[in-house]
Structures are given as C-alpha cells and as structure tokens.
Design a protein around this motif. Structure first.
Motif, PDB file in Angstrom:
ATOM      1  N   GLU A 116     -30.159  21.048  -9.429  1.00  0.00           N
ATOM      2  CA  GLU A 116     -30.004  20.220  -8.237  1.00  0.00           C
ATOM      3  C   GLU A 116     -28.519  20.023  -7.930  1.00  0.00           C
ATOM      4  O   GLU A 116     -27.661  20.246  -8.777  1.00  0.00           O
ATOM      5  N   MET A 117     -28.240  19.569  -6.686  1.00  0.00           N
ATOM      6  CA  MET A 117     -26.845  19.307  -6.300  1.00  0.00           C
ATOM      7  C   MET A 117     -26.427  17.870  -6.596  1.00  0.00           C
ATOM      8  O   MET A 117     -25.261  17.596  -6.872  1.00  0.00           O
ATOM      9  N   TYR A 118     -27.356  16.928  -6.474  1.00  0.00           N
ATOM     10  CA  TYR A 118     -27.084  15.499  -6.713  1.00  0.00           C
ATOM     11  C   TYR A 118     -25.999  14.951  -5.787  1.00  0.00           C
ATOM     12  O   TYR A 118     -25.281  14.032  -6.155  1.00  0.00           O
ATOM     13  N   ASP A 119     -25.895  15.506  -4.579  1.00  0.00           N
ATOM     14  CA  ASP A 119     -24.857  15.012  -3.673  1.00  0.00           C
ATOM     15  C   ASP A 119     -25.163  13.605  -3.168  1.00  0.00           C
ATOM     16  O   ASP A 119     -24.281  12.922  -2.660  1.00  0.00           O
ATOM     17  N   HIS A 120     -26.410  13.142  -3.314  1.00  0.00           N
ATOM     18  CA  HIS A 120     -26.776  11.782  -2.912  1.00  0.00           C
ATOM     19  C   HIS A 120     -26.867  10.823  -4.105  1.00  0.00           C
ATOM     20  O   HIS A 120     -27.340   9.706  -3.961  1.00  0.00           O
ATOM     21  N   SER A 121     -26.428  11.276  -5.282  1.00  0.00           N
ATOM     22  CA  SER A 121     -26.562  10.432  -6.473  1.00  0.00           C
ATOM     23  C   SER A 121     -25.247  10.350  -7.239  1.00  0.00           C
ATOM     24  O   SER A 121     -24.876  11.278  -7.967  1.00  0.00           O
ATOM     25  N   LYS A 122     -24.552   9.248  -7.089  1.00  0.00           N
ATOM     26  CA  LYS A 122     -23.314   9.046  -7.841  1.00  0.00           C
ATOM     27  C   LYS A 122     -23.592   8.979  -9.342  1.00  0.00           C
ATOM     28  O   LYS A 122     -22.790   9.442 -10.152  1.00  0.00           O
ATOM     29  N   PHE A 123     -24.753   8.423  -9.696  1.00  0.00           N
ATOM     30  CA  PHE A 123     -25.066   8.274 -11.118  1.00  0.00           C
ATOM     31  C   PHE A 123     -25.199   9.635 -11.795  1.00  0.00           C
ATOM     32  O   PHE A 123     -24.591   9.881 -12.843  1.00  0.00           O
ATOM     33  N   TYR A 124     -25.991  10.544 -11.191  1.00  0.00           N
ATOM     34  CA  TYR A 124     -26.190  11.833 -11.847  1.00  0.00           C
ATOM     35  C   TYR A 124     -24.931  12.695 -11.804  1.00  0.00           C
ATOM     36  O   TYR A 124     -24.695  13.504 -12.709  1.00  0.00           O
ATOM     37  N   ARG A 125     -24.109  12.515 -10.774  1.00  0.00           N
ATOM     38  CA  ARG A 125     -22.818  13.214 -10.779  1.00  0.00           C
ATOM     39  C   ARG A 125     -21.929  12.668 -11.901  1.00  0.00           C
ATOM     40  O   ARG A 125     -21.166  13.404 -12.523  1.00  0.00           O
ATOM     41  N   TYR A 126     -22.042  11.371 -12.166  1.00  0.00           N
ATOM     42  CA  TYR A 126     -21.316  10.775 -13.301  1.00  0.00           C
ATOM     43  C   TYR A 126     -21.789  11.387 -14.621  1.00  0.00           C
ATOM     44  O   TYR A 126     -20.974  11.701 -15.500  1.00  0.00           O
ATOM     45  N   VAL A 127     -23.102  11.573 -14.757  1.00  0.00           N
ATOM     46  CA  VAL A 127     -23.660  12.164 -15.975  1.00  0.00           C
ATOM     47  C   VAL A 127     -23.107  13.571 -16.183  1.00  0.00           C
ATOM     48  O   VAL A 127     -22.662  13.938 -17.283  1.00  0.00           O
ATOM     49  N   ILE A 128     -23.135  14.386 -15.113  1.00  0.00           N
ATOM     50  CA  ILE A 128     -22.618  15.755 -15.226  1.00  0.00           C
ATOM     51  C   ILE A 128     -21.137  15.735 -15.601  1.00  0.00           C
ATOM     52  O   ILE A 128     -20.687  16.470 -16.494  1.00  0.00           O
ATOM     53  N   ASN A 129     -20.385  14.891 -14.918  1.00  0.00           N
ATOM     54  CA  ASN A 129     -18.942  14.837 -15.162  1.00  0.00           C
ATOM     55  C   ASN A 129     -18.620  14.406 -16.596  1.00  0.00           C
ATOM     56  O   ASN A 129     -17.659  14.885 -17.200  1.00  0.00           O
ATOM     57  N   LYS A 130     -19.463  13.529 -17.162  1.00  0.00           N
ATOM     58  CA  LYS A 130     -19.231  13.032 -18.514  1.00  0.00           C
ATOM     59  C   LYS A 130     -19.428  14.130 -19.563  1.00  0.00           C
ATOM     60  O   LYS A 130     -18.732  14.160 -20.581  1.00  0.00           O
ATOM     61  N   TYR A 131     -20.366  15.027 -19.305  1.00  0.00           N
ATOM     62  CA  TYR A 131     -20.717  16.023 -20.324  1.00  0.00           C
ATOM     63  C   TYR A 131     -20.139  17.417 -20.058  1.00  0.00           C
ATOM     64  O   TYR A 131     -20.120  18.257 -20.953  1.00  0.00           O
ATOM     65  N   VAL A 132     -19.693  17.696 -18.837  1.00  0.00           N
ATOM     66  CA  VAL A 132     -19.370  19.077 -18.485  1.00  0.00           C
ATOM     67  C   VAL A 132     -18.144  19.614 -19.226  1.00  0.00           C
ATOM     68  O   VAL A 132     -18.080  20.820 -19.525  1.00  0.00           O
ATOM     69  N   LYS A 133     -17.193  18.762 -19.547  1.00  0.00           N
ATOM     70  CA  LYS A 133     -15.950  19.256 -20.167  1.00  0.00           C
ATOM     71  C   LYS A 133     -16.187  19.862 -21.551  1.00  0.00           C
ATOM     72  O   LYS A 133     -15.456  20.754 -21.974  1.00  0.00           O
ATOM     73  N   LYS A 134     -17.199  19.363 -22.259  1.00  0.00           N
ATOM     74  CA  LYS A 134     -17.458  19.888 -23.604  1.00  0.00           C
ATOM     75  C   LYS A 134     -18.642  20.848 -23.635  1.00  0.00           C
ATOM     76  O   LYS A 134     -19.012  21.329 -24.715  1.00  0.00           O
ATOM     77  N   ALA A 135     -19.215  21.129 -22.466  1.00  0.00           N
ATOM     78  CA  ALA A 135     -20.305  22.110 -22.410  1.00  0.00           C
ATOM     79  C   ALA A 135     -19.747  23.508 -22.625  1.00  0.00           C
ATOM     80  O   ALA A 135     -18.637  23.834 -22.177  1.00  0.00           O
ATOM     81  N   LYS A 136     -20.498  24.332 -23.329  1.00  0.00           N
ATOM     82  CA  LYS A 136     -20.078  25.721 -23.528  1.00  0.00           C
ATOM     83  C   LYS A 136     -20.096  26.483 -22.214  1.00  0.00           C
ATOM     84  O   LYS A 136     -19.280  27.367 -21.981  1.00  0.00           O
ATOM     85  N   ARG A 137     -21.060  26.148 -21.343  1.00  0.00           N
ATOM     86  CA  ARG A 137     -21.150  26.770 -20.037  1.00  0.00           C
ATOM     87  C   ARG A 137     -21.895  25.854 -19.083  1.00  0.00           C
ATOM     88  O   ARG A 137     -22.800  25.116 -19.480  1.00  0.00           O
ATOM     89  N   LEU A 138     -21.501  25.884 -17.823  1.00  0.00           N
ATOM     90  CA  LEU A 138     -22.234  25.229 -16.740  1.00  0.00           C
ATOM     91  C   LEU A 138     -22.886  26.331 -15.916  1.00  0.00           C
ATOM     92  O   LEU A 138     -22.204  27.257 -15.461  1.00  0.00           O
ATOM     93  N   ILE A 139     -24.196  26.218 -15.734  1.00  0.00           N
ATOM     94  CA  ILE A 139     -24.958  27.235 -15.003  1.00  0.00           C
ATOM     95  C   ILE A 139     -25.651  26.571 -13.820  1.00  0.00           C
ATOM     96  O   ILE A 139     -26.266  25.512 -13.957  1.00  0.00           O
TER      97      ILE A 139
END
Length: 376
Positions: A126-149
């Motif tokens: 999903e894009m989550y462009d209408h959800s600040k919360f889920y964008r926060y979740v992605i932003n919190k974890y993405v830096k240490k993810a091996k890959r974002l797909i």
C-alpha cells in the motif's frame, strides 16, 4: 537450507501477492514459515502439499469485521504481538530472513527490539498516503531493513523520496504465482454459477467482467448502462462483495449477474471466461492513482483485453502493451466505443495482453533478492 519467515497480518486467501511470494520461495528451495491471522482449508491443504510451515493465530475474523472498536483492535494487536515476537525470538530463527508484508504487520511490534536483532525485508503493498501513522511505522523500520520492496515503479520513486531507504526500493509486481487451469472453468461454473453457465454456453454471450468491491464510493452505473446499451451480445458480470449496491444495479441493468466473493485463487475460474475485463479506481489518493492491481495480470494471463479509467496505474501498462483502452469516468458513449473496438480486434488485443503477462518474472526477481542478501 535457506529459511524465510513471512509475517502476514491478514488472511492468506485475501492476498494473492503473498500467495505468490510463498510459492516462488518454495520453488527456489527455501524453507518457508508463514505466521498469519488465518488460513482457509484450501490454503492449509496447499501449504501441506508444498511443505510450507504455518502458524495460524486464529484471528482471521478480525479481518472481516466491518467496524472494529478500539478495544477489539488493541486486543488483536496484543495477541498478534505476543505470538509473533515469541516465535521470532526462538533461537532456531536466529539466521532466518524475516519478510514483513505491509506496515500493518509491523505496527503491533512497535518499540520492540526487533530492528536491532533480526534481518528483515519490508514488502509494502500500500501507499499509506492518507495515514501518518503507517508512514511513521515504515519510516521507523526502513533504515535497518535489508530491502524495501514495493509493487509498482512510481511507488518506488515516491517511497525513495519519502523514506530514503539505504537503497532504491525494488519493484515486485503483483503477478499471481500461477493461473488456474481454464479448461476446468466451465465445469466450475456449471456447479457453482449455473445462471452464468447458461448465458455463456447456451446463449453464447460475451462476458464483460468487473472484479472488486461493490460499494457506493465506486459507482459502476455508467458501466452497466454502456453494456446494456450494446444489447444481448454481452452479459455484464460483477464479482465481489456487495455493500448495498447490487439491487440498484439490477434495476438499471436486468441482465447483470452478481457473484459474491470467491476466495483466491478459485475466483480465477470466473476471470478466465471474461471477454473483456473492467478495472476502475477512484482518483482520490496516490494509492489509487498509482494502483498496482493483481487483476491486470489475472486478466492478461488469460489473454483478456482490459478497459479502465484514466489513471497512470492503468493507462501506462495499457498503452505500453496496447492491451486495453482507457475511458473517462461517466462517459457511456466512449466506453461503448472501447468495447466495440476491442471486440472487433480481440485477437490482437489478446496477444498483447499475454505479452504484458509474460514481461514479468517474479521467480527470477526473488532469486536475485535472496542472492543479494546472501540467502542463496
């Protein structure tokens, strides 16, 4: 043997992209464990046949609730968090690659020590462009993810700006793992949808198929009026859960056949019999405008030309492969012309649709991801 644990806060039958990943990973010799809210009997049986381990959390009813109270949501999140973390902290899973499907699978795990101790991939549908919360979740974890797909190229570019992952997001299109054998479709129809069987076999009418939710927010009236205007050569079919619109639609178009939700992948028996597939997404969010529907590949895999409304997620692939036509919302005459044009040149449109389907090799993509992450 390589080991991947797929964390999926949904039910498998409702998410073809996850079905696809699981089965391709097994074909690549990966030991797969799936942690999910629920499994129907079809997928339990298929997982047993292909040796996929699964942990069912028996929370599948949560997905079907139309209204979820805060108490129910928190209770479900607590059970999910406790079960998932207990499994991930198991010593046997120390070297496994964790595959999170969507931000929703990560959200209940907030403020755990997960990112510091495990190797994980984020597969965001999903894009989550209408959800600040889920964008926060992605932003919190993405830096240490091996890959974002992600599942579409423009989404990858947008996510790269929004979240600035270590590497540009990879694109894994929502192409199904496989298509159901269409030689069985008429037999399935005869047993489960005798009215449609009669229309196709006895009256030899061509199916104009729309797959998706049937709700007031997405008005299909003009589509039905267009098909109705073209006469008895065509039969309009809507396949999807009704949220209060079918009765109205049948008054507008008496020949309409409605088929309620059929769990994936058995719904493909209906898909395979369509003459033209209709796709429609409201241009109300980035998630809709840059849609990446598995339906494009479901239709194209059976050589079914498509017609869709004018948004980039549909216009770009239709024009690139000349496998469909675009209409403006509400324009009945334009839609009629599109249907007639495709009908007159159906063979060429069909060949082009198959070309679109064959342009994507998700098994090769997943193999390259495993090799990059040293899980080969």
């Amino acid at each position: 043997m390589r080991k991947v644990i797929i964390i999926h806060k949904n039910t498998i039958e409702k998410e073809p992209p996850t079905q696809m990943v699981i089965q391709h990973l097994r074909d690549l010799g990966v030991e797969v464990t799936v942690i999910t809210l629920g499994l129907n009997e079809f997928w339990k049986d298929r997982f047993r046949k292909i040796n996929v381990n699964y942990i069912e959390l028996n929370l599948g009813s949560f997905v079907d609730l139309e209204k979820r109270s805060l108490f129910v949501k928190l209770k479900t999140w607590y059970k999910y968090r406790k079960a998932v973390l207990a499994h991930l902290w198991n010593k046997e899973n120390t070297n496994a690659l964790i595959w999170f499907v969507d931000a929703d699978s990560l959200a209940p795990l907030l403020f755990s020590s997960l990112p510091n101790k495990l190797s994980y991939v984020m597969h965001i549908l999903e894009m989550y462009d209408h959800s600040k919360f889920y964008r926060y979740v992605i932003n919190k974890y993405v830096k240490k993810a091996k890959r974002l797909i992600v599942c579409e190229e423009i989404r990858a570019a947008i996510f790269n700006v929004w979240f600035q992952p270590k590497k540009i997001p990879l694109v894994l299109p929502n192409k199904p793992y496989s298509l159901e054998e269409n030689s069985q479709a008429l037999n399935f129809l005869k047993n489960h949808q005798p009215e449609l069987y009669h229309q196709i076999v006895n009256l030899k009418r061509k199916v104009i198929l729309y797959q998706g939710l049937v709700s007031p927010e997405r008005d299909l009236s003009f589509i039905l009026k267009a098909v109705n205007k073209l006469g008895e050569e065509y039969v309009p079919v809507i396949m999807g859960r009704d949220y209060g619109m079918i009765e109205k639609y049948k008054k507008q178009c008496p020949s309409l056949i409605h088929i309620s939700f059929i769990p994936s992948p058995q719904h493909l028996y209906i898909t395979s019999l369509a003459n033209i597939g209709i796709l429609m997404y409201d241009p109300i969010s980035l998630n809709q405008i840059f849609c990446a529907p598995n339906k494009i590949f479901e239709y194209s895999g059976y050589g079914i030309p498509m017609i869709g409304n004018n948004i980039p997620g549909l216009k770009i692939p239709f024009e690139k492969y000349n496998c469909g036509r675009i209409f403006d919302n509400g324009n009945i005459d334009e839609l009629c012309q599109n249907i007639l044009e495709i009908n007159e040149n159906h063979e060429q449109f069909s060949k082009n649709a198959i070309r679109l389907y064959n342009s994507v090799d998700n098994k090769a993509f997943l193999k390259s991801v495993l090799e990059e992450l040293d899980y080969s």
